[in-house]
Write a protein that holds these residues in place. Structure first.
Motif, PDB file in Angstrom:
ATOM      1  N   GLN B  31      -1.751  31.783  25.920  1.00  0.00           N
ATOM      2  CA  GLN B  31      -0.665  32.569  26.502  1.00  0.00           C
ATOM      3  C   GLN B  31       0.507  31.618  26.832  1.00  0.00           C
ATOM      4  OE1 GLN B  31      -1.666  34.239  30.303  1.00  0.00           O
ATOM      5  NE2 GLN B  31       0.301  35.237  30.524  1.00  0.00           N
ATOM      6  N   GLN B  32       1.707  31.975  26.402  1.00  0.00           N
ATOM      7  CA  GLN B  32       2.882  31.119  26.628  1.00  0.00           C
ATOM      8  C   GLN B  32       3.560  31.529  27.937  1.00  0.00           C
ATOM      9  OE1 GLN B  32       4.552  28.850  24.414  1.00  0.00           O
ATOM     10  NE2 GLN B  32       2.996  28.915  22.811  1.00  0.00           N
ATOM     11  N   ILE B  33       3.805  30.569  28.787  1.00  0.00           N
ATOM     12  CA  ILE B  33       4.490  30.865  30.049  1.00  0.00           C
ATOM     13  C   ILE B  33       5.729  29.971  30.142  1.00  0.00           C
ATOM     14  CG2 ILE B  33       4.284  30.875  32.578  1.00  0.00           C
ATOM     15  CD1 ILE B  33       1.268  31.322  32.176  1.00  0.00           C
ATOM     16  N   GLU B  34       6.899  30.581  30.174  1.00  0.00           N
ATOM     17  CA  GLU B  34       8.165  29.836  30.265  1.00  0.00           C
ATOM     18  C   GLU B  34       8.544  29.700  31.740  1.00  0.00           C
ATOM     19  OE1 GLU B  34      10.128  28.812  27.658  1.00  0.00           O
ATOM     20  OE2 GLU B  34       8.973  29.700  25.994  1.00  0.00           O
ATOM     21  N   LEU B  35       8.777  28.484  32.173  1.00  0.00           N
ATOM     22  CA  LEU B  35       9.128  28.266  33.580  1.00  0.00           C
ATOM     23  C   LEU B  35      10.376  27.396  33.699  1.00  0.00           C
ATOM     24  CD1 LEU B  35       5.647  27.355  35.159  1.00  0.00           C
ATOM     25  CD2 LEU B  35       6.812  29.552  35.257  1.00  0.00           C
ATOM     26  N   THR B  36      11.181  27.723  34.683  1.00  0.00           N
ATOM     27  CA  THR B  36      12.304  26.841  35.018  1.00  0.00           C
ATOM     28  C   THR B  36      12.051  26.338  36.432  1.00  0.00           C
ATOM     29  OG1 THR B  36      13.774  28.155  33.662  1.00  0.00           O
ATOM     30  CG2 THR B  36      14.813  26.713  35.282  1.00  0.00           C
ATOM     31  N   ILE B  37      12.121  25.024  36.596  1.00  0.00           N
ATOM     32  CA  ILE B  37      11.857  24.493  37.936  1.00  0.00           C
ATOM     33  C   ILE B  37      13.123  23.893  38.538  1.00  0.00           C
ATOM     34  CG2 ILE B  37       9.399  24.082  37.567  1.00  0.00           C
ATOM     35  CD1 ILE B  37      10.075  21.099  37.159  1.00  0.00           C
ATOM     36  N   TYR B  38      13.167  23.904  39.847  1.00  0.00           N
ATOM     37  CA  TYR B  38      14.293  23.357  40.605  1.00  0.00           C
ATOM     38  C   TYR B  38      13.758  22.176  41.405  1.00  0.00           C
ATOM     39  CZ  TYR B  38      16.353  27.814  39.326  1.00  0.00           C
ATOM     40  OH  TYR B  38      16.820  28.885  38.607  1.00  0.00           O
ATOM     41  N   PRO B  39      14.142  20.963  41.042  1.00  0.00           N
ATOM     42  CA  PRO B  39      13.561  19.778  41.688  1.00  0.00           C
ATOM     43  C   PRO B  39      13.624  19.860  43.212  1.00  0.00           C
ATOM     44  CG  PRO B  39      14.936  19.133  39.838  1.00  0.00           C
ATOM     45  CD  PRO B  39      15.143  20.597  40.028  1.00  0.00           C
ATOM     46  N   GLU B  40      12.528  19.502  43.850  1.00  0.00           N
ATOM     47  CA  GLU B  40      12.462  19.592  45.310  1.00  0.00           C
ATOM     48  C   GLU B  40      11.472  18.552  45.819  1.00  0.00           C
ATOM     49  OE1 GLU B  40      13.868  21.185  48.756  1.00  0.00           O
ATOM     50  OE2 GLU B  40      14.376  22.061  46.810  1.00  0.00           O
ATOM     51  N   THR B  41      11.885  17.795  46.810  1.00  0.00           N
ATOM     52  CA  THR B  41      10.955  16.824  47.415  1.00  0.00           C
ATOM     53  C   THR B  41      10.318  17.451  48.638  1.00  0.00           C
ATOM     54  OG1 THR B  41      12.848  15.949  48.614  1.00  0.00           O
ATOM     55  CG2 THR B  41      12.127  14.722  46.662  1.00  0.00           C
ATOM     56  N   PRO B 457     -10.793  31.097  24.963  1.00  0.00           N
ATOM     57  CA  PRO B 457      -9.427  31.276  24.438  1.00  0.00           C
ATOM     58  C   PRO B 457      -8.574  32.241  25.260  1.00  0.00           C
ATOM     59  CG  PRO B 457     -11.011  31.303  22.652  1.00  0.00           C
ATOM     60  CD  PRO B 457     -11.816  31.250  23.911  1.00  0.00           C
ATOM     61  N   GLU B 458      -9.169  33.302  25.771  1.00  0.00           N
ATOM     62  CA  GLU B 458      -8.347  34.274  26.506  1.00  0.00           C
ATOM     63  C   GLU B 458      -7.847  33.724  27.837  1.00  0.00           C
ATOM     64  OE1 GLU B 458     -11.546  34.735  25.689  1.00  0.00           O
ATOM     65  OE2 GLU B 458     -12.661  35.847  27.233  1.00  0.00           O
ATOM     66  N   HIS B 459      -8.407  32.618  28.275  1.00  0.00           N
ATOM     67  CA  HIS B 459      -7.948  32.020  29.536  1.00  0.00           C
ATOM     68  C   HIS B 459      -7.062  30.792  29.334  1.00  0.00           C
ATOM     69  CE1 HIS B 459     -11.700  34.066  31.288  1.00  0.00           C
ATOM     70  NE2 HIS B 459     -10.639  34.744  31.667  1.00  0.00           N
ATOM     71  N   GLN B 460      -6.776  30.463  28.075  1.00  0.00           N
ATOM     72  CA  GLN B 460      -5.944  29.286  27.800  1.00  0.00           C
ATOM     73  C   GLN B 460      -4.464  29.642  27.978  1.00  0.00           C
ATOM     74  OE1 GLN B 460      -7.506  26.598  27.414  1.00  0.00           O
ATOM     75  NE2 GLN B 460      -9.174  26.726  25.961  1.00  0.00           N
ATOM     76  N   ARG B 461      -3.715  28.713  28.551  1.00  0.00           N
ATOM     77  CA  ARG B 461      -2.286  28.959  28.745  1.00  0.00           C
ATOM     78  C   ARG B 461      -1.490  27.710  28.370  1.00  0.00           C
ATOM     79  NH1 ARG B 461      -4.714  30.281  33.064  1.00  0.00           N
ATOM     80  NH2 ARG B 461      -3.814  28.651  34.348  1.00  0.00           N
ATOM     81  N   GLN B 462      -0.281  27.965  27.923  1.00  0.00           N
ATOM     82  CA  GLN B 462       0.621  26.847  27.643  1.00  0.00           C
ATOM     83  C   GLN B 462       1.897  27.072  28.452  1.00  0.00           C
ATOM     84  OE1 GLN B 462       3.127  26.314  24.026  1.00  0.00           O
ATOM     85  NE2 GLN B 462       1.650  24.699  23.540  1.00  0.00           N
ATOM     86  N   TYR B 463       2.218  26.107  29.293  1.00  0.00           N
ATOM     87  CA  TYR B 463       3.426  26.207  30.129  1.00  0.00           C
ATOM     88  C   TYR B 463       4.544  25.424  29.472  1.00  0.00           C
ATOM     89  CZ  TYR B 463       0.429  28.035  33.835  1.00  0.00           C
ATOM     90  OH  TYR B 463      -0.439  28.803  34.566  1.00  0.00           O
ATOM     91  N   ARG B 464       5.681  26.049  29.314  1.00  0.00           N
ATOM     92  CA  ARG B 464       6.876  25.368  28.788  1.00  0.00           C
ATOM     93  C   ARG B 464       7.860  25.267  29.959  1.00  0.00           C
ATOM     94  NH1 ARG B 464       7.126  24.955  23.418  1.00  0.00           N
ATOM     95  NH2 ARG B 464       9.389  24.963  23.442  1.00  0.00           N
ATOM     96  N   ILE B 465       8.054  24.055  30.406  1.00  0.00           N
ATOM     97  CA  ILE B 465       8.768  23.838  31.673  1.00  0.00           C
ATOM     98  C   ILE B 465      10.144  23.210  31.416  1.00  0.00           C
ATOM     99  CG2 ILE B 465       8.588  22.741  33.953  1.00  0.00           C
ATOM    100  CD1 ILE B 465       5.477  22.390  33.042  1.00  0.00           C
ATOM    101  N   ARG B 466      11.154  23.809  31.999  1.00  0.00           N
ATOM    102  CA  ARG B 466      12.514  23.262  31.928  1.00  0.00           C
ATOM    103  C   ARG B 466      12.998  22.983  33.347  1.00  0.00           C
ATOM    104  NH1 ARG B 466      12.554  26.879  27.837  1.00  0.00           N
ATOM    105  NH2 ARG B 466      13.389  26.172  25.860  1.00  0.00           N
ATOM    106  N   VAL B 467      13.897  21.999  33.443  1.00  0.00           N
ATOM    107  CA  VAL B 467      14.534  21.756  34.743  1.00  0.00           C
ATOM    108  C   VAL B 467      15.853  22.518  34.740  1.00  0.00           C
ATOM    109  CG1 VAL B 467      15.526  20.018  36.278  1.00  0.00           C
ATOM    110  CG2 VAL B 467      13.450  19.503  34.994  1.00  0.00           C
ATOM    111  N   ALA B 468      16.100  23.240  35.839  1.00  0.00           N
ATOM    112  CA  ALA B 468      17.348  24.023  35.931  1.00  0.00           C
ATOM    113  C   ALA B 468      18.556  23.104  35.915  1.00  0.00           C
ATOM    114  CB  ALA B 468      17.341  24.845  37.218  1.00  0.00           C
TER     115      ALA B 468
END
Lengths: 166, 469
Positions: B31-41, B457-468
């Motif tokens: 399963q493809q999951i597209e994420l955008t992250i906002y850097p935070e400490t 297989p039905e529980h496998q995921r791929q995260y595609r992560i971008r920085v905003a």
């Protein structure tokens, strides 16, 4: 009066029809048949060895037949269990007084007097373990039997061995 | 004619292609999951946020009972609606409708919030009747869990992260408290509730301005829900049932049953097996007669003998067994093997998996006879099912913690994604609990790709992560 008027109309129509002339179609039937016969007897213009298309249709047909045979054989030889032959189960209904079938040669099902209380916890546990808790039925109303909403397929359809990868 | 042939051939090939395409789902793409992250400490101190609430003294059970009584029944339609909304992207999330439903169940949610903040949760079920129990409070907990997830998502959509975190804390605590029941279904429902919350947590950490939750996730118990306790409680309850059914069976025989002891035991065990069938099969119509139950066992005898031979028993010893004796011996061996394999619940999943997948381990606990396996599975499920149920949820939480480590690294490195996970030196990066190794990770241009593996297989995921930007 009305009949005279009708007769007059019919007569005019008859005259109009009589004035129509047959019109030829422009197609010469004899010539058409001749050309068709000539076309059917015509041989290809290119020779046997130099014709890459000569075997296209036979090959395509053969490939299709081969494909069909392969697919049929796959179905026949597939060793994956397609169906499981079992006793037929029906979900418990609200009434527990449904008539009980008696099979030939088998004594009437007897209710064991010393049996443990009936439970559906084990069934629910099995569903939750193999299909996840979302497969458990919702509680619809307080009067419903705990069995309601659970289908026999949910209970019995499962692989013989749990496989980590499947 | 030619046109017909073309159509026919095209159809044949289309069917062939379709058939070929149908073979593919045996190993579906992750399963493809597209994420955008906002850097935070993380802010100091390390624990400004918690995913489990502060608790005060008191028993939660009474409060949960009140909530469930107010909740009532007949809510399938609302459940389906909520499930859809929980998957809806935040910009399309129907805030007004969600608010309306949450208002309707406001009182229930208030009670759940109170219960989740009680320090004890003694369900106190009658252990001697545990296998015969119906536990509506466990099943009924799934709906309030959906409401909590809905409330969390509404808060996230409105940018109220503090409220969203408080709501998540209620949900996570409730998951643990439901799993306090010494019943496996309680553990499984608790695990599922925790996963619903983790999905919302995953949404939260990808929102602009969301606080860093790296340490809050790291502080969560690991594993979050222990299935071991309920597995052992039910195993003990099953022993009790066996003792009641077969008082003649000595505890030593339960552990080691000799072939010579079979002939004396079989006449006593057969009626007990019938009782066990009845216990698992309350829906069988018409009811199985004793003759039919015994007939099933007799039919299972040839396979039982094969199982015994596969486990290394002597051929002459196995062949001399009467049908009933072979089946009883096979059943006891499976039961014993499954009991022994429960020890693997005490190690990491990947270590348990390696041991439980060995052919001798599989042969010891399995039978090829559907009837026998169904019965033993129902009464004594194999250990690997528990291990797997637990690790699926563990992995999801580990991924969110990994996302938080990446977000933190990006914040401290000019918004750049790490080239590899080992490059994150600021905090420990969690490993994949399904494999015991690091999550596969690579950088593809300005996109980081994080992969899960080690699950079905039905529980496998791929995260595609971008920085905003």
């Amino acid at each position: 009066m009305a009949e005279e008027h009708l007769d007059k109309g019919l007569n005019e129509m008859a005259k109009a029809l009589a004035s129509l002339q047959w019109k030829t179609s422009g197609i010469d039937r004899d010539r058409t048949m001749y050309l068709a016969g000539q076309a059917s007897a015509r041989r290809p213009q290119v020779g046997f060895r130099s014709s890459p298309t000569r075997f296209a249709w036979p090959l395509a047909t053969a490939a299709s037949i081969l494909l069909a045979v392969t697919m049929g054989a796959t179905l026949l030889l597939d060793d994956k269990p397609q169906t499981v032959e079992r006793i037929v189960y029906v979900p418990a209904s609200g009434s527990h007084e449904s008539p009980v079938e008696t099979r030939p040669g088998v004594s009437s099902p007897e209710e064991p007097t010393d049996s443990l209380p009936r439970s559906d916890y084990l069934v629910r546990r099995w569903i939750a373990l193999t299909q996840g808790v979302d497969a458990l039925p919702e509680i619809e109303d307080s009067a419903s039997s705990p069995a309601e909403g659970v289908s026999p397929e949910q209970i019995y359809s499962r692989p013989a061995d749990f496989d980590f990868n499947s | 004619m030619k046109r017909s042939a073309i159509i026919l051939l095209s159809l044949t090939w289309l069917l062939a292609l379709e058939a070929a395409a149908e073979e593919v789902p045996s190993s579906p793409a992750p399963q493809q999951i597209e994420l955008t992250i906002y850097p935070e400490t993380p802010t100091e101190p390390a624990f400004p946020y918690r995913l489990l609430p502060e608790q005060t003294d008191g028993n939660a059970v009474g409060v949960y009972t009140k909530a469930l009584m107010i909740l009532g029944f007949s809510r399938r339609e609302i459940s389906e609606k909520i499930d859809n909304w929980l998957k809806t992207p935040l910009d399309e999330f129907p805030r007004d409708e969600a608010r309306e439903i949450l208002t309707k169940y406001r009182e229930v949610l208030e009670y759940i919030d109170i219960a989740a903040r009680r320090s004890q949760c003694h369900w106190d079920p009658p252990m001697d009747k545990i296998l015969m129990m119906y536990a509506p409070e466990i099943q009924g907990a799934r709906f309030p869990a959906r409401l909590i997830a809905l409330r969390t998502r509404l808060h996230i959509a409105e940018g109220n992260y503090e409220e969203a975190l408080a709501s998540l804390a209620t949900g996570y605590s409730m998951a643990q408290q439901i799993a306090e029941q010494p019943l496996i279904v309680g553990g499984l429902v608790g695990t599922a509730i925790a996963e619903i919350m983790t999905i919302q947590l995953e949404t939260l950490v990808t929102q602009p301005g969301a606080p860093s939750l790296y340490w809050a996730i790291t502080a969560m118990p690991e594993p979050f829900i222990e299935l071991k306790r309920s597995v052992y409680a039910e195993a003990a309850a099953f022993d009790q049932v066996l003792d009641e059914m077969l008082p003649e069976l000595q505890p030593s025989q339960r552990d080691q049953l000799a072939a010579s002891e079979l002939s004396g035991l079989v006449p006593k065990i057969e009626p007990a097996l019938y009782e066990l069938y009845q216990l698992f099969e309350p829906y069988r119509q018409p009811k199985l007669s004793k003759e039919e139950a015994f007939d099933l066992l007799q039919k299972a005898a040839p396979q039982a003998k094969k199982d015994l031979l596969a486990r290394g028993h002597k051929k002459d010893e196995v062949e001399s067994l009467k049908p009933g004796e072979a089946v009883v011996w096979d059943l006891f061996e499976m039961y014993r093997a499954r009991r022994k394999q429960l020890k693997w619940l005490h190690v990491s999943y990947w270590q348990a998996r390696e041991a439980l997948e060995r052919p001798e381990a599989v042969a010891a606990r399995s039978s090829k006879s559907g009837e026998l396996t169904s019965l033993v599975d129902a009464l004594f499920p194999p250990a690997e099912i528990y291990c797997y149920s637990q690790v699926v949820r563990q992995q999801r939480l580990a991924v969110v913690r990994c996302l938080e480590a990446i977000r933190l690294h990006a914040a401290l490195n000019g918004g750049r994604l790490p080239a590899k996970l080992e490059a994150i030196e600021e905090v420990p990066v969690p490993i994949n609990p399904a494999t015991g190794t690091a999550f596969p990770y690579r950088l593809d241009g300005d996109v980081a790709i994080l992969q899960t593996e080690g699950l079905k297989p039905e529980h496998q995921r791929q995260y595609r992560i971008r920085v905003a930007d």
